[in-house]
Design a protein around this motif. Structure first.
Motif, short mmCIF file in Angstrom:
data_model
loop_
_atom_site.label_atom_id
_atom_site.label_comp_id
_atom_site.label_asym_id
_atom_site.label_seq_id
_atom_site.Cartn_x
_atom_site.Cartn_y
_atom_site.Cartn_z
N SER A 1 0.59 -1.26 -0.16
CA SER A 1 0.07 -0.04 0.05
C SER A 1 0.75 1.43 0.09
N THR A 2 0.56 2.27 -1.08
CA THR A 2 1.29 3.61 -1.01
C THR A 2 0.92 4.13 0.35
N ASP A 3 -0.26 4.17 1.06
CA ASP A 3 -0.55 5.00 2.14
C ASP A 3 0.41 4.54 3.35
N VAL A 4 0.70 3.38 3.55
CA VAL A 4 1.88 2.68 4.25
C VAL A 4 3.09 3.05 4.13
N LEU A 5 3.58 2.99 2.79
CA LEU A 5 4.77 3.79 2.45
C LEU A 5 5.05 5.23 2.79
N GLU A 6 4.03 5.96 2.58
CA GLU A 6 3.96 7.59 2.91
C GLU A 6 4.02 7.64 4.04
#
Length: 309
Positions: free
Chosen positions: A202-207
């Motif tokens: 998930s990009t949200d997790v990475l951000e």
């Protein structure tokens, strides 16, 4: 009016019955109809040969006057008393440990670096997948030229470091290393599988991790690797199964030689069937191999489930 109401109720009941029948056929019967042929062929082509192999292992099998003489567990006992059989298991586990230690982590590292690339990601992904298109036979022929003791490039390279020329595939101490080493170059489908798993994070997790200062190696260790653990586990199981069933590549390199130094369980079973024509003992070796691979796989799955809990 009363008659019309009764007729309406009867029609409604018939509709409900038709609906129930339609639901029954769609949800209960249709899946079994679709799966019937795959189940039949799976049992016929996979499980029946296993049962047949166990049956043959109990006989001194005679292909002309089948099934031959019943000997019970004699094939198993004679096989266990053969040192050549245990040497084949030793070679199989050496190949397993060499592959896990030398080649298993390489595709993961390659996928991690590919994930960090920008415009060149597709180019390098294509370059990594090209080796998978080369047939195993062609790859073995190329590497046999490399390992050749007279004109192979391997001896030219070690000579630069002052090391004497080696016989490589003719040396019992080096032959298994020579068989596994080409996998160190990595590439192939495993890289793409790992890359796809990494990019599904998930990009949200990475951000969020980036905002908390979790970048670089910390991002890999604490975010990416835990999220692709399922893929690593599946590939690890497949690597173990492939290594323990190794037949074609070791056979193409050295045919089990020199002096049985590269004879794996797969080659042992192949030679028992096709050179010794001892179908009973070959079937017995196949059954034992199936049991051991199954036990190893179940142990891996048990440890994975225990870790999740």
């Amino acid at each position: 009016m009363i008659g019309e109401k009764r007729i309406g109720k009867v029609k409604k009941n018939y509709k409900n019955i038709d609906t129930d029948r339609g639901y029954f056929w769609r949800q209960k019967i249709t899946p079994w109809v679709i799966l019937a042929l795959p189940i039949i062929f799976t049992i016929w082509l996979r499980y029946y040969p296993i049962l047949r192999a166990f049956f043959i292992s109990l006989y001194k099998y005679d292909p002309i006057n089948r099934p031959g003489t019943f000997v019970g567990l004699e094939n198993y006992i004679n096989m266990f008393q053969s040192q050549f059989y245990w040497d084949a298991w030793a070679n199989t586990f050496i190949i397993l440990f060499l592959q896990i230690g030398m080649t298993f982590l390489i595709p993961i590292i390659q996928a991690l670096f590919l994930n960090e690339l920008g415009k060149l990601q597709k180019t390098f992904t294509t370059l990594y997948i090209i080796p998978a298109l080369i047939p195993a036979v062609v790859n073995v022929i190329i590497w046999k030229w490399i390992w050749h003791p007279d004109y192979g490039i391997a001896n030219s390279i070690v000579a630069l470091f002052g090391v004497e020329s080696q016989t490589w595939l003719s040396d019992p101490k080096l032959v298994l290393f020579c068989i596994v080493f080409p996998g160190v170059l990595g590439g192939g489908l495993n890289v793409l599988l790992y890359l796809a798993a990494i990019q599904s994070t998930s990009t949200d997790v990475l951000e969020s991790a980036a905002l908390d200062g979790c970048v670089g190696w910390r991002k890999i260790v604490y975010i990416i690797l835990p999220n692709i653990k399922f893929m690593i586990f599946i590939q690890f199981i497949m690597a173990v199964i492939v290594a323990m069933n190794a037949l074609d590549v070791p056979y193409l390199y050295a045919s089990g030689g020199p002096s049985g130094a590269s004879t794996t369980q797969g080659i042992y079973i192949f030679n028992t069937f096709n050179k010794d024509y001892n179908y009973g003992r070959g079937s017995a070796a196949s059954i034992i191999m199936l049991i051991i691979v199954g036990i190893v796989t179940l142990m891996q799955m048990h440890f994975e489930n225990a870790e999740r809990e």
